[in-house]
Design a protein around this motif. Structure first.
Motif, mmCIF file in Angstrom:
data_model
loop_
_atom_site.group_PDB
_atom_site.id
_atom_site.type_symbol
_atom_site.label_atom_id
_atom_site.label_comp_id
_atom_site.label_asym_id
_atom_site.label_seq_id
_atom_site.Cartn_x
_atom_site.Cartn_y
_atom_site.Cartn_z
ATOM 1 N N ALA A 1 0.803 -1.220 0.000
ATOM 2 C CA ALA A 1 0.000 0.000 0.000
ATOM 3 C C ALA A 1 0.836 1.270 0.000
ATOM 4 O O ALA A 1 0.297 2.363 -0.040
ATOM 5 N N GLN A 2 2.151 1.144 0.043
ATOM 6 C CA GLN A 2 2.990 2.343 0.011
ATOM 7 C C GLN A 2 3.787 2.380 -1.297
ATOM 8 O O GLN A 2 4.910 2.806 -1.324
ATOM 9 N N TYR A 3 3.193 1.881 -2.364
ATOM 10 C CA TYR A 3 3.761 1.851 -3.715
ATOM 11 C C TYR A 3 4.847 0.801 -3.870
ATOM 12 O O TYR A 3 5.034 0.265 -4.953
ATOM 13 N N ASP A 4 5.576 0.498 -2.786
ATOM 14 C CA ASP A 4 6.541 -0.592 -2.909
ATOM 15 C C ASP A 4 5.812 -1.915 -2.651
ATOM 16 O O ASP A 4 4.710 -1.927 -2.113
ATOM 17 N N THR A 5 6.417 -2.987 -3.089
ATOM 18 C CA THR A 5 5.767 -4.294 -3.011
ATOM 19 C C THR A 5 6.699 -5.261 -2.288
ATOM 20 O O THR A 5 7.858 -4.905 -2.015
ATOM 21 N N PRO A 6 6.227 -6.465 -1.981
ATOM 22 C CA PRO A 6 7.145 -7.423 -1.339
ATOM 23 C C PRO A 6 8.366 -7.737 -2.199
ATOM 24 O O PRO A 6 9.381 -8.170 -1.677
ATOM 25 N N ILE A 7 8.245 -7.532 -3.512
ATOM 26 C CA ILE A 7 9.396 -7.767 -4.393
ATOM 27 C C ILE A 7 10.263 -6.511 -4.390
ATOM 28 O O ILE A 7 9.791 -5.422 -4.710
ATOM 29 N N GLU A 8 11.513 -6.684 -4.050
ATOM 30 C CA GLU A 8 12.423 -5.554 -4.006
ATOM 31 C C GLU A 8 12.556 -4.942 -5.403
ATOM 32 O O GLU A 8 12.714 -5.674 -6.382
ATOM 33 N N GLY A 9 12.478 -3.640 -5.494
ATOM 34 C CA GLY A 9 12.642 -2.980 -6.789
ATOM 35 C C GLY A 9 11.406 -3.010 -7.666
ATOM 36 O O GLY A 9 11.453 -2.589 -8.812
ATOM 37 N N LEU A 10 10.290 -3.533 -7.151
ATOM 38 C CA LEU A 10 9.037 -3.514 -7.915
ATOM 39 C C LEU A 10 8.054 -2.570 -7.216
ATOM 40 O O LEU A 10 7.808 -2.702 -6.011
ATOM 41 N N TYR A 11 7.527 -1.640 -7.978
ATOM 42 C CA TYR A 11 6.614 -0.640 -7.424
ATOM 43 C C TYR A 11 5.312 -0.612 -8.215
ATOM 44 O O TYR A 11 5.261 -1.071 -9.354
ATOM 45 N N LEU A 12 4.288 -0.053 -7.584
ATOM 46 C CA LEU A 12 3.018 0.183 -8.269
ATOM 47 C C LEU A 12 2.863 1.679 -8.484
ATOM 48 O O LEU A 12 3.209 2.475 -7.614
ATOM 49 N N CYS A 13 2.293 2.075 -9.633
ATOM 50 C CA CYS A 13 2.085 3.508 -9.838
ATOM 51 C C CYS A 13 0.708 3.805 -10.416
ATOM 52 O O CYS A 13 0.422 4.932 -10.787
ATOM 53 N N GLY A 14 -0.159 2.804 -10.520
ATOM 54 C CA GLY A 14 -1.437 3.016 -11.184
ATOM 55 C C GLY A 14 -2.577 3.289 -10.237
ATOM 56 O O GLY A 14 -2.389 3.480 -9.033
ATOM 57 N N ALA A 15 -3.780 3.283 -10.794
ATOM 58 C CA ALA A 15 -4.972 3.554 -9.989
ATOM 59 C C ALA A 15 -5.196 2.480 -8.938
ATOM 60 O O ALA A 15 -5.937 2.689 -7.980
ATOM 61 N N ALA A 16 -4.534 1.319 -9.108
ATOM 62 C CA ALA A 16 -4.620 0.279 -8.082
ATOM 63 C C ALA A 16 -4.041 0.792 -6.776
ATOM 64 O O ALA A 16 -4.386 0.318 -5.706
ATOM 65 N N ALA A 17 -3.123 1.752 -6.871
ATOM 66 C CA ALA A 17 -2.466 2.282 -5.675
ATOM 67 C C ALA A 17 -3.209 3.531 -5.196
ATOM 68 O O ALA A 17 -4.030 4.103 -5.897
ATOM 69 N N HIS A 18 -2.891 3.938 -3.994
ATOM 70 C CA HIS A 18 -3.444 5.152 -3.418
ATOM 71 C C HIS A 18 -3.102 6.358 -4.277
ATOM 72 O O HIS A 18 -1.981 6.432 -4.754
ATOM 73 N N PRO A 19 -3.907 7.380 -4.473
ATOM 74 C CA PRO A 19 -5.282 7.483 -3.979
ATOM 75 C C PRO A 19 -6.337 6.942 -4.941
ATOM 76 O O PRO A 19 -7.496 7.303 -4.810
ATOM 77 N N GLY A 20 -5.960 6.077 -5.850
ATOM 78 C CA GLY A 20 -6.959 5.375 -6.646
ATOM 79 C C GLY A 20 -7.258 6.000 -7.988
ATOM 80 O O GLY A 20 -6.460 6.761 -8.541
ATOM 81 N N GLY A 21 -8.458 5.672 -8.498
ATOM 82 C CA GLY A 21 -8.801 6.007 -9.873
ATOM 83 C C GLY A 21 -9.135 7.461 -10.107
ATOM 84 O O GLY A 21 -9.094 8.288 -9.207
ATOM 85 N N GLY A 22 -9.463 7.736 -11.354
ATOM 86 C CA GLY A 22 -9.699 9.113 -11.772
ATOM 87 C C GLY A 22 -8.435 9.650 -12.404
ATOM 88 O O GLY A 22 -7.333 9.192 -12.095
ATOM 89 N N LEU A 23 -8.606 10.650 -13.279
ATOM 90 C CA LEU A 23 -7.437 11.148 -13.996
ATOM 91 C C LEU A 23 -6.733 12.225 -13.181
ATOM 92 O O LEU A 23 -6.675 13.378 -13.566
ATOM 93 N N THR A 24 -6.219 11.834 -12.008
ATOM 94 C CA THR A 24 -5.569 12.801 -11.128
ATOM 95 C C THR A 24 -4.082 12.886 -11.402
ATOM 96 O O THR A 24 -3.464 13.925 -11.232
ATOM 97 N N GLY A 25 -3.481 11.761 -11.774
ATOM 98 C CA GLY A 25 -2.025 11.699 -11.906
ATOM 99 C C GLY A 25 -1.335 11.493 -10.567
ATOM 100 O O GLY A 25 -0.117 11.356 -10.509
ATOM 101 N N LEU A 26 -2.109 11.450 -9.487
ATOM 102 C CA LEU A 26 -1.481 11.385 -8.168
ATOM 103 C C LEU A 26 -0.833 10.037 -7.845
ATOM 104 O O LEU A 26 0.247 10.021 -7.256
ATOM 105 N N PRO A 27 -1.452 8.907 -8.190
ATOM 106 C CA PRO A 27 -0.735 7.656 -7.915
ATOM 107 C C PRO A 27 0.641 7.666 -8.575
ATOM 108 O O PRO A 27 1.635 7.264 -7.966
ATOM 109 N N GLY A 28 0.693 8.152 -9.813
ATOM 110 C CA GLY A 28 1.966 8.201 -10.527
ATOM 111 C C GLY A 28 2.951 9.116 -9.836
ATOM 112 O O GLY A 28 4.127 8.776 -9.652
ATOM 113 N N ARG A 29 2.467 10.284 -9.413
ATOM 114 C CA ARG A 29 3.357 11.241 -8.750
ATOM 115 C C ARG A 29 3.862 10.686 -7.432
ATOM 116 O O ARG A 29 5.067 10.699 -7.139
#
Lengths: 526, 408
Positions: A484-512
């Motif tokens: 839930a903090q963009y990092d994952t159990p796999i070292e060096g693997l991150y999430l940046c999409g709407a699956a991550a906080h703060p979620g969907g919508g065209l905010t650009g915030l998960p990416g930022r």
């Protein structure tokens, strides 16, 4: 942004998926000195924000069709305006009424229909109050979700800011009211505040569209606030050239920042060695290596398909597998031989956002079908006719209509193969009730069911937001505890999409936020 | 990804008035249980003590004991990803477990805390049986997400007897089992006895020579009769035993029981009341050099920290049973732990126990004393007994490893 002791310059990054969040994340990192490549499976960047032709000469935004929440911070950080971002004309929402007593909902103004003075006054108060709540949540939106156990300094700061915003930003009475309604349903709240059924139906639509929720579902105040967050800084608009122009601007900004982009490069799997991500393998078999891999895909795709699930602990996989991410919205595109004649609506008004949700009972009944894996007999509709503002989208005199229609459950009982036309007919039949003769105007049509959205946009379940925006899938639980903090159990693997906080919508915030997380994780002090 | 549900148990449900389920051996079992001292083991009607506890215990240690093992939780695991699934499930590397071999395993949750332990049988190439102390189907299914593996609960489809003791080899040979002489410890033998298929594994829970016998429930009584035929000729002293005698033997052998010696992770509510393999002294079962397994990351983090507590084997001086005793570090005068399982060991003439002991800053306490409460003619007394830590099992007779075993 490069500073001493910062090793970003020597790090290579692969971003899986060139949707808007992937573009935003990549741009931030490239501007900080990382070497960033984006790999996009589709033929164009932009994901759900890209535009496409659905019939010869008729063009629409693929998935999202209204810009209402792009973060001003992202906009200025990435110099999107210099990259040609044009948000287009701002629009109001018009809730349609069969008798022609339509209501126009502005940011905090109401007009039209047979509204009582009480409702008009209450609406202004209600919106100011709710926009205040949405603003109070801003510290959460703009930071990684704080961990409640083992907090770091930033987490404490985020929570302190949030607490301050709630207590002193809102004030004591507002905070108390926010805490009262934060977890409850929009149905009760709207009944407390308003009389007009049409008005209540219109607001309820905003709370439930894109979710598997009806107005009486707990948590719908929160989904409404999420939707409203965009209105804390800008008005909803229809970008000229469709949402594809926003995608293009993001793409140009990424290119300006030095990001290299590849389309038609579908990532087959993320390569993991000894619990660390080392690169990706494309569908072609080509392997690319990098220090950091960032997935813009949804959580199920990332953790169950791109990475072998046995690389994770069992309960983590179970949590991912249990994410509720079945889409409930179909996108309908219609080519028209002229403007529809909606009773009591001027041409000028037709260019606004039109919604059909005559009352909350209608919305709840529409949702009832979805609960039993059927599509709504009388769906909720959000309609735009982008060709009014941008005539390049359709041949002269003709128009395109872009409709989000709910509820259209992903796991339809009878299966979408045989039911897609039936649902489209229902959508057209509902519009026909407001615009007699509408059906005869249709030249070409297309429907994207959640199953189509899943296959065409590589979104598990075809869910707009990469997963329900329910309170148990938000903040420090988005997408799941453990990632839930963009990092994952796999070292060096991150999430940046709407699956991550703060979620969907065209905010650009998960990416930022993800980019900031990567920068902090790879920060190096001698 | 979706898989068919595990095979439903098609055996008819027992009468609702029958609280405990009789095992396939039940009609023979009752003949040996004049005490009628029954208890529930996974819902089966199981003897606590059959006749005389001391005789049952000495059958394990001096002659031959027979125990009904049917109630043990058993799961059949097969399919293309079976090995991948198992290696991701358990902490030790089972990649080199050959067909026809058995090994002891534990498995953890994501936090590296032990959920249960058991024995893993590689029955035939690619086909496994996992025996567990507690019901594990939920966890096994949950662990199989994304894998092509079939998991079937087969507790009720397999009848099993445990034959343990110095003369167990001789008894089985006399009963007509062929090929036992070359069966090594932790080996599996597929054979036939009379008219039924029989699987024998050289495994047990007693720290001595012994075997476990596995048949279809339909063959249960034939197996029982074959086993007791030599005894009826007066050739062997064979005793049916209950769980109390086994409890004494397993404590002597230093084997742990999840749920008794530590709280299993699944049932733990309070923080730090669950236990990792390291805290149970099972370091040798954790292999960080194999592919990822559930709990690995947490255990790697734990390994970097000093040891905070450990389940240890203590020999307790004196003759008073250290039941539920508190333990003290005599050097620092601190309470450091409690006794979990304890027993008087008749063969060692000593009290022995398994105890959960806190290590302050990773230091092993040098002097441990137990505070023992006991009754004399209904009057409570308290006493202190010095405890001595034992690295090795209290009882592990060399004959358990000898192949072929001695034909006593």
């Amino acid at each position: 942004m490069t500073k001493t002791g910062f090793v970003g310059a020597s790090k290579s990054v692969l971003v899986v998926g060139g949707g808007h969040n992937g573009l935003v994340c990549a741009s931030y990192l490239a501007r900080a000195g990382y070497r960033v490549d984006i790999l996009e499976a589709r033929s164009a960047m932009g994901g759900g924000a890209a535009s496409s032709d659905f019939a010869e000469g008729y063009r629409v935004s693929g998935l999202a069709h209204i810009l209402h929440s792009l973060s001003p911070q992202v906009r200025s950080d990435l110099q999107l305006d210099a990259a040609g971002l044009e948000t287009g004309d701002s629009i109001d929402t018009i809730a349609l009424d069969k008798a022609g007593q339509h209501i126009t909902l502005g940011i905090d103004t109401l007009a039209g229909g047979d509204l009582s003075a009480d409702d008009i006054e209450a609406y202004g108060r209600f919106k100011r109050e709710f926009i205040g709540y949405a603003k109070a949540l801003e510290p959460l939106m703009m930071n990684k979700p704080p961990r409640l156990k083992d907090m770091d300094r930033r987490d404490k700061l985020t929570l302190a800011k949030l607490g301050w915003q709630l207590r002193f930003g809102l004030g004591k009475d507002s905070m108390r009211e926010f805490l009262r309604i934060g977890g409850i349903n929009i149905y009760d709240v709207l009944n407390e505040v308003f009389d007009s059924p049409l008005l209540k139906g219109a607001i309820a639509l905003d709370a439930v569209m894109g979710q598997h929720m009806g107005p009486r579902t707990p948590n719908t105040v929160l989904t409404y606030l999420h939707r409203l967050w965009g209105e804390t800084h800008s008005r909803p608009s229809l970008p000229s050239g469709g949402m594809g122009s926003i995608a293009k601007a993001l793409e140009r900004a990424a290119a300006n920042a030095g990001v290299s982009m590849r389309t038609a490069a579908k990532v087959q799997r993320i390569l993991v060695v000894d619990g660390a991500a080392v690169g990706v393998e494309l569908e072609s078999g080509e392997q690319l290596h990098a220090d950091i891999v960032i997935s813009n895909a949804d959580a199920k795709t990332t953790f169950l398909k791109l990475v072998d699930s046995s690389e994770f602990d069992a309960m983590f996989v179970h949590r991912v597998n249990s994410i509720r991410a079945n889409g409930d919205v179909a996108k309908v595109h219609l080519a028209l031989d002229g403007l529809p004649k909606i009773v009591g609506l001027s041409v000028e008004q037709l260019s606004q956002r039109l919604i059909i949700a005559p009352n909350m009972r209608y919305v709840e009944h529409a949702f009832n079908h979805s609960k039993y894996a059927e599509f709504s007999e009388n769906p909720l509709l959000e309609i735009t006719i982008p060709s009014i503002a941008d005539s390049s989208l359709a041949p002269p005199g003709h128009h395109v209509m872009s409709i989000s229609a709910s509820f259209a459950p992903y796991a339809l009982k009878l299966g979408w193969e045989t039911q897609r036309d039936a649902f489209m007919q229902r959508v057209i039949a509902v519009i026909e009730q407001y615009a007699p003769g509408f059906g005869a105007q249709i030249i070409a049509r297309e429907i994207l069911t959640p199953v189509d959205i899943e296959t065409q946009y590589h979104l598990s379940g075809g869910h707009w937001h990469h997963g329900e925006m329910a309170i148990d899938q938000l903040f420090m639980l988005r997408p799941v505890y453990g990632a839930a903090q963009y990092d994952t159990p796999i070292e060096g693997l991150y999430l940046c999409g709407a699956a991550a906080h703060p979620g969907g919508g065209l905010t650009g915030l998960p990416g930022r936020n993800a980019a900031q997380r990567v920068m902090r994780a790879t920060e190096w002090r001698p | 990804m979706s898989k068919p549900p595990p095979n439903a148990d098609l055996t008819p449900l027992p009468d609702y008035r029958q609280v405990l389920q009789p095992s396939p051996f039940h009609t023979r079992l009752v003949e040996h249980c004049p005490l009628q001292n029954w208890m529930s083991w996974n819902g089966y009607q199981t003897p606590r003590v059959c006749d005389v506890l001391a005789s049952e215990y000495f059958a394990i240690r001096s002659t031959c004991s027979v125990m009904d093992l049917t109630p043990m939780e058993k799961y059949r695991i097969a399919g293309p990803d079976a090995l991948k699934f198992l290696n991701r499930l358990v902490t030790r590397d089972v990649g080199d477990l050959k067909a026809g071999r058995v090994t002891y395993v534990v498995w953890c949750n994501d936090e590296g805390k032990v959920l249960d332990d058991g024995t893993l049988f590689h029955l035939r190439a690619g086909e496994y049986r996992l025996c567990a102390q507690h019901h594990q189907l939920d966890w096994l299914l949950l662990s199989s997400i994304g894998m092509d593996v079939s998991i079937q609960a087969e507790t009720h489809q397999v009848a099993a007897l445990s034959v343990q003791g110095p003369t167990s080899y001789a008894l089985l040979t006399a009963a007509g089992v062929v090929g036992l002489d070359q069966l090594k410890p932790f080996g599996i033998l597929h054979t036939r006895l009379r008219v039924f298929d029989l699987m024998i594994s050289r495994t047990g829970f007693t720290g001595d020579l012994g075997y476990e016998l596995w048949v279809e429930p339909a063959a249960a009584l034939s197996l029982w009769d074959a086993l007791f035929a030599p005894a009826q000729q007066g050739l062997f002293d064979v005793r049916v035993i209950g769980l109390s005698a086994l409890e004494m033997a397993r404590i002597e052998a230093g084997f742990i029981v999840p749920g008794d010696d530590f709280n299993t992770a699944e049932t733990t509510v309070r923080a730090d009341h669950d236990r990792s393999p390291f805290e149970l002294g099972l370091d040798w079962l954790v292999n960080f050099d194999k592919p990822h397994f559930t709990g690995k990351r947490a255990l790697l983090r734990e390994r970097a920290r000093p040891v905070m507590r450990r389940l240890v084997k203590l020999r307790v001086s004196g003759n008073k049973p250290p039941m539920d005793s508190f333990l003290y570090d005599a050097e620092h005068g601190r309470r450091i732990g409690t006794v979990k399982s304890q027993s008087w060991s008749p063969i060692l003439k000593s009290n022995v126990c398994l105890a959960d002991v806190g290590y302050s800053n990773g230091l092993v306490p040098s002097q441990i004393w137990a505070e023992i409460y006991y009754q004399k003619e209904l009057e409570w007394r308290a006493t202190w007994a010095e405890c001595f830590m034992s690295e090795k099992p209290f009882w592990a007779h060399p004959r358990r490893l000898k192949t072929p075993p001695r034909n006593f």
